[in-house]
Design an enzyme around this catalytic site. Sequence first.
Site, mmCIF file in Angstrom:
data_model
loop_
_atom_site.group_PDB
_atom_site.id
_atom_site.type_symbol
_atom_site.label_atom_id
_atom_site.label_comp_id
_atom_site.label_asym_id
_atom_site.label_seq_id
_atom_site.Cartn_x
_atom_site.Cartn_y
_atom_site.Cartn_z
ATOM 1 N N LYS A 53 0.839 -1.205 0.000
ATOM 2 C CA LYS A 53 0.000 0.000 0.000
ATOM 3 C C LYS A 53 0.870 1.249 0.000
ATOM 4 O O LYS A 53 0.610 2.208 -0.742
ATOM 5 C CB LYS A 53 -0.933 -0.009 1.226
ATOM 6 C CG LYS A 53 -2.043 -1.035 1.137
ATOM 7 C CD LYS A 53 -2.837 -1.176 2.448
ATOM 8 C CE LYS A 53 -3.918 -2.244 2.304
ATOM 9 N NZ LYS A 53 -4.707 -2.471 3.527
ATOM 10 N N GLN A 97 -4.219 -0.768 9.741
ATOM 11 C CA GLN A 97 -4.262 -2.125 9.200
ATOM 12 C C GLN A 97 -4.840 -3.092 10.236
ATOM 13 O O GLN A 97 -4.452 -3.081 11.405
ATOM 14 C CB GLN A 97 -2.834 -2.553 8.783
ATOM 15 C CG GLN A 97 -2.748 -3.880 8.061
ATOM 16 C CD GLN A 97 -3.459 -3.892 6.700
ATOM 17 O OE1 GLN A 97 -3.568 -2.870 6.026
ATOM 18 N NE2 GLN A 97 -3.957 -5.047 6.303
ATOM 19 N N ASP A 120 -10.503 3.650 4.655
ATOM 20 C CA ASP A 120 -11.010 2.284 4.486
ATOM 21 C C ASP A 120 -12.528 2.221 4.392
ATOM 22 O O ASP A 120 -13.076 1.167 4.049
ATOM 23 C CB ASP A 120 -10.593 1.437 5.699
ATOM 24 C CG ASP A 120 -9.364 0.608 5.420
ATOM 25 O OD1 ASP A 120 -9.272 0.034 4.335
ATOM 26 O OD2 ASP A 120 -8.493 0.535 6.315
HETATM 27 N N1 GUN Z 1 -7.039 -6.222 6.731
HETATM 28 C C1 GUN Z 1 -7.502 -6.994 5.714
HETATM 29 N N2 GUN Z 1 -8.072 -6.237 4.771
HETATM 30 C C2 GUN Z 1 -7.985 -4.958 5.185
HETATM 31 C C3 GUN Z 1 -8.396 -3.717 4.625
HETATM 32 O O1 GUN Z 1 -8.989 -3.625 3.543
HETATM 33 N N3 GUN Z 1 -8.111 -2.623 5.372
HETATM 34 C C4 GUN Z 1 -7.494 -2.696 6.573
HETATM 35 N N4 GUN Z 1 -7.271 -1.564 7.243
HETATM 36 N N5 GUN Z 1 -7.096 -3.832 7.124
HETATM 37 C C5 GUN Z 1 -7.350 -4.957 6.427
#
Ligand code: GUN
Length: 292
Positions: A53, A97, A120
């Site tokens: 990311k 995350q 998100d």
């Molecule tokens: N963990 C697994 N998928 C995601 C996501 O799309 N965003 C975040 N913040 N954590 C995750």
Amino acid sequence: MPHILDGRKVSQNLKDNLKIEIENIKYKFNKVPGLAVVQVGNVAASSVYVKAKTKAAKEVGINVFDYHLEEATNQSELINLINKLNNNKDVDGILVQLPLPHTINEEVVLNSILPEKDADGFHPLNVGKLSISPKNDEHLMIPCTPYGCLLLLRELNINLTGKNAVVIGRSNIVGKPMAQLLLKESCTVTTVHSKTINIESICKNADILIVAIGKPEFVDKDWVKKGAIVIDVGINRIKINEEKSKLVGDVLFSDVEHKVSAISPVPGGVGPMTIACLLRNTTAAFKLKYNN
Ligand code: GUN
């Protein structure tokens, strides 16, 4: 042969467009969108995702603020950091995350992110907006993985109206927002999960099958209607032998591919789309702030 939904290609297109958009933003505002990426602890998969990311955000010209906190970080320390990021004018998007260490309440943490910086789309306000806002609201913070699945579906240029869509999985991150997005597309949506009775026969009725169960290669050809479109959200690492492992989805690709009209592979399907959608949300947050 089925149409293979190439997430690498589609996400690259999206990123190329975002890069141009961010160059224009920089020209106009002498600023670029900022994204804070917060990881707590060292879950191996999270480290891989966070790295990907961060790299992609930098590539399109987003300013990244990286925070890697130790496993022992407590909830109030994390919330203190989020409050600082909420008040930082250079930060437009905040991503924490998941999963967080068990000592931290995920819901409390996600609720502490300002909804307008919620890259998100997990804040309750954005969850609510997703369910009631009109289709194609360009300022909406849409959870990245289901949004990526929708953009892959749109690549097929088919009319989604009235299609039978079945979502396997009911998580807050994927299954529930996916169902909302498909409903907005006027699909007839069914969500199935681990407690569903006759799950296979329901899936076999699907024109569009979205698989997000987290079980490696679980869905085989007996779950799938001939000519269906299958989107595989799973990312599972399985061992091949003592030294080697590989990534597979939740769908047994080699079994299902002969039966479907389109399918997303793993890797190279939904994964890269999730990342591109995070960059889109961060840019959307900037644009909303500056009325652009
Ligand atoms: N963990 C697994 N998928 C995601 C996501 O799309 N965003 C975040 N913040 N954590 C995750």
